[in-house]
Design a protein around this motif. Structure first.
Motif, PDB file in Angstrom:
ATOM      1  N   THR A   4      33.431  45.661  52.056  1.00 54.05           N
ATOM      2  CA  THR A   4      33.697  45.133  50.708  1.00 54.05           C
ATOM      3  C   THR A   4      33.295  46.155  49.658  1.00 54.05           C
ATOM      4  O   THR A   4      32.236  46.764  49.742  1.00 54.05           O
ATOM      5  CB  THR A   4      32.882  43.838  50.481  1.00 54.05           C
ATOM      6  N   GLU A   5      34.181  46.331  48.676  1.00 55.52           N
ATOM      7  CA  GLU A   5      33.891  47.219  47.535  1.00 55.52           C
ATOM      8  C   GLU A   5      34.231  46.426  46.288  1.00 55.52           C
ATOM      9  O   GLU A   5      35.330  45.871  46.197  1.00 55.52           O
ATOM     10  CB  GLU A   5      34.801  48.463  47.579  1.00 55.52           C
ATOM     11  N   LYS A   6      33.322  46.362  45.315  1.00 57.82           N
ATOM     12  CA  LYS A   6      33.599  45.580  44.098  1.00 57.82           C
ATOM     13  C   LYS A   6      33.224  46.357  42.841  1.00 57.82           C
ATOM     14  O   LYS A   6      32.138  46.950  42.770  1.00 57.82           O
ATOM     15  CB  LYS A   6      32.808  44.255  44.127  1.00 57.82           C
ATOM     16  N   PHE A   7      34.138  46.338  41.863  1.00 57.06           N
ATOM     17  CA  PHE A   7      33.926  47.004  40.574  1.00 57.06           C
ATOM     18  C   PHE A   7      34.364  46.052  39.450  1.00 57.06           C
ATOM     19  O   PHE A   7      35.343  46.309  38.748  1.00 57.06           O
ATOM     20  CB  PHE A   7      34.731  48.314  40.517  1.00 57.06           C
ATOM     21  N   PRO A   8      33.622  44.931  39.275  1.00 54.71           N
ATOM     22  CA  PRO A   8      34.101  43.867  38.381  1.00 54.71           C
ATOM     23  C   PRO A   8      34.133  44.229  36.898  1.00 54.71           C
ATOM     24  O   PRO A   8      34.859  43.596  36.136  1.00 54.71           O
ATOM     25  CB  PRO A   8      33.107  42.724  38.642  1.00 54.71           C
ATOM     26  N   ASP A   9      33.374  45.241  36.468  1.00 55.21           N
ATOM     27  CA  ASP A   9      33.334  45.561  35.030  1.00 55.21           C
ATOM     28  C   ASP A   9      34.311  46.666  34.645  1.00 55.21           C
ATOM     29  O   ASP A   9      34.263  47.184  33.539  1.00 55.21           O
ATOM     30  CB  ASP A   9      31.903  45.989  34.634  1.00 55.21           C
ATOM     31  N   ILE A  10      35.173  47.025  35.551  1.00 53.44           N
ATOM     32  CA  ILE A  10      36.088  48.152  35.319  1.00 53.44           C
ATOM     33  C   ILE A  10      37.462  47.637  34.876  1.00 53.44           C
ATOM     34  O   ILE A  10      38.017  46.706  35.480  1.00 53.44           O
ATOM     35  CB  ILE A  10      36.217  48.986  36.616  1.00 53.44           C
ATOM     36  N   PHE A  11      37.988  48.281  33.816  1.00 55.65           N
ATOM     37  CA  PHE A  11      39.341  47.971  33.337  1.00 55.65           C
ATOM     38  C   PHE A  11      40.292  49.096  33.766  1.00 55.65           C
ATOM     39  O   PHE A  11      39.998  50.271  33.519  1.00 55.65           O
ATOM     40  CB  PHE A  11      39.356  47.855  31.806  1.00 55.65           C
ATOM     41  N   ARG A  51      42.921  44.652  41.938  1.00 61.93           N
ATOM     42  CA  ARG A  51      42.459  43.255  41.983  1.00 61.93           C
ATOM     43  C   ARG A  51      41.539  43.022  43.180  1.00 61.93           C
ATOM     44  O   ARG A  51      40.546  42.302  43.081  1.00 61.93           O
ATOM     45  CB  ARG A  51      43.648  42.296  42.007  1.00 61.93           C
ATOM     46  N   LYS A  52      41.847  43.621  44.326  1.00 60.27           N
ATOM     47  CA  LYS A  52      40.964  43.477  45.493  1.00 60.27           C
ATOM     48  C   LYS A  52      39.594  44.096  45.216  1.00 60.27           C
ATOM     49  O   LYS A  52      38.592  43.658  45.770  1.00 60.27           O
ATOM     50  CB  LYS A  52      41.589  44.148  46.730  1.00 60.27           C
ATOM     51  N   LEU A  53      39.571  45.127  44.361  1.00 58.30           N
ATOM     52  CA  LEU A  53      38.292  45.755  43.996  1.00 58.30           C
ATOM     53  C   LEU A  53      37.586  44.977  42.880  1.00 58.30           C
ATOM     54  O   LEU A  53      36.530  45.405  42.402  1.00 58.30           O
ATOM     55  CB  LEU A  53      38.528  47.201  43.536  1.00 58.30           C
ATOM     56  N   GLY A  54      38.175  43.873  42.451  1.00 62.41           N
ATOM     57  CA  GLY A  54      37.565  43.043  41.402  1.00 62.41           C
ATOM     58  C   GLY A  54      37.734  43.607  40.006  1.00 62.41           C
ATOM     59  O   GLY A  54      37.057  43.169  39.066  1.00 62.41           O
ATOM     60  N   MET A  55      38.624  44.592  39.841  1.00 67.78           N
ATOM     61  CA  MET A  55      38.828  45.198  38.510  1.00 67.78           C
ATOM     62  C   MET A  55      39.662  44.285  37.615  1.00 67.78           C
ATOM     63  O   MET A  55      40.394  43.417  38.107  1.00 67.78           O
ATOM     64  CB  MET A  55      39.555  46.546  38.660  1.00 67.78           C
ATOM     65  N   GLN A  56      39.587  44.529  36.321  1.00 66.55           N
ATOM     66  CA  GLN A  56      40.439  43.853  35.341  1.00 66.55           C
ATOM     67  C   GLN A  56      41.657  44.750  35.117  1.00 66.55           C
ATOM     68  O   GLN A  56      41.482  45.935  34.799  1.00 66.55           O
ATOM     69  CB  GLN A  56      39.710  43.685  34.003  1.00 66.55           C
ATOM     70  N   VAL A  57      42.853  44.185  35.284  1.00 64.54           N
ATOM     71  CA  VAL A  57      44.068  44.991  35.144  1.00 64.54           C
ATOM     72  C   VAL A  57      44.721  44.687  33.795  1.00 64.54           C
ATOM     73  O   VAL A  57      45.059  43.536  33.506  1.00 64.54           O
ATOM     74  CB  VAL A  57      45.066  44.710  36.291  1.00 64.54           C
TER      75      VAL A  57
END
Ligand code: CP
Length: 292
Positions: free
Chosen positions: A30-37, A58-64
């Motif tokens: 699992t890799e997550k970067f939720p605060d990244i646009f 989206r799988k990385l939790g980024m905002q697109v």
């Protein structure tokens, strides 16, 4: 990896790190970067690259950030630089760009936002190259000594250019098959007759005939092209038992490859698309980490 403009920027070690991280993600890491646009700026049509980058983000939790050239201020004449500077100014963290101009990224050096190249004209397609390499590596667990033939519209193909550079550096032997009018003699590969090599290759990579980049229409009918340069059943049956078929797609069915072979057992064409998501996750993760 601070950014990714061209496959030629990466060392062999960086290529292998990218492939291994993509394989780890595919196997459940699992890799997550939720605060990244992230913004995907596509100035040339795309299905696979654009959609798989969006799935990867989206799988990385980024905002697109939604962006379509037709409804953006590009239609009012805004330059590529100003569009990218705007994305940087509003807090976007990474840009994926496809553009019809070769080396478009050279004019964006002043920006303070990393760019991942989703394809530039007939220049480079580094993320396609890396997903092709991942697909080959999954199959053979090596590159050294593999025999690869790349067939088709070499002159107009950013995929051929990127793969030629990467595969030869990694120790594979790359040969080309092309009609005279689509040969690119700036690349030092040997051109061969497909029937002289088809039973020896480990990888048969077919390229799309890029009609939109041709100044005059091809001097071949679909049937003539398929008979002289394409993969048909007769050639398929001559392939080695463990040989694989690649094509970046979209496929011109019955031109580069006979339609019923697109999903034949040796074809990895749809697996390439699946691997594209994991490869792009690996690339984005490395670019974001390098810029944090
Ligand atoms: N292989 C590839 O780049 O496909 P798209 O043009 O659909 O992105």
């Amino acid at each position: 990896m601070n950014y990714l403009h061209s496959i030629t920027e990466l060392t062999n070690e960086e290529i292998m790190t990218t492939i291994q991280r993509a394989i780890d993600i595919k196997n459940g890491k699992t890799e997550k970067f939720p605060d990244i646009f992230a913004a995907n700026l596509f100035f040339e049509n795309s299905t696979r690259t654009k959609c798989s980058f969006e799935v990867a983000e989206r799988k990385l939790g980024m905002q697109v950030i939604p962006f379509e050239t037709g409804t953006s201020s590009v239609s009012k004449g805004e330059s590529l630089y100003d569009t990218c500077k705007t994305m940087e100014s509003i807090g976007c963290n990474v840009l994926v760009i496809r553009h019809p101009e070769n080396d478009y990224y050279r004019n964006l050096k002043g920006l303070n936002i990393p760019i991942v190249n989703g394809g530039d004209g007939s220049g480079q397609h580094p993320t396609q190259c890396l997903l092709d390499l991942m697909t080959i590596y999954e199959e053979f667990k090596k590159f050294e000594g593999l025999k690869v033939v790349i067939c088709g519209d070499i002159l107009n193909s950013r995929v051929a250019r990127s793969n030629y550079h990467a595969l030869t550096r990694l120790g594979a032997e790359v040969k080309f098959v092309a009609p005279e009018e689509w040969m690119d003699h700036t690349l030092p590969a040997e051109y061969v007759n497909i029937d002289k090599i088809i039973d020896e290759v480990d990888v048969c990579m077919l390229l799309r005939v890029q009609h939109e980049r041709h100044e005059k229409s091809a001097s071949y009918t679909k049937e003539e092209y398929n008979a002289q340069y394409g993969l048909n059943s007769e050639r398929y049956n001559k392939l080695k038992e463990d040989a694989i078929i690649l094509h970046p797609a979209p496929v011109n069915r019955d031109v580069e490859i006979t339609s019923e072979l697109v999903e034949a057992p040796k074809s990895r064409i749809f697996k390439q698309m699946t691997n594209g998501v994991y490869t792009r996750m690996s690339i984005l993760a490395q670019v974001i980490e390098a810029n944090q």
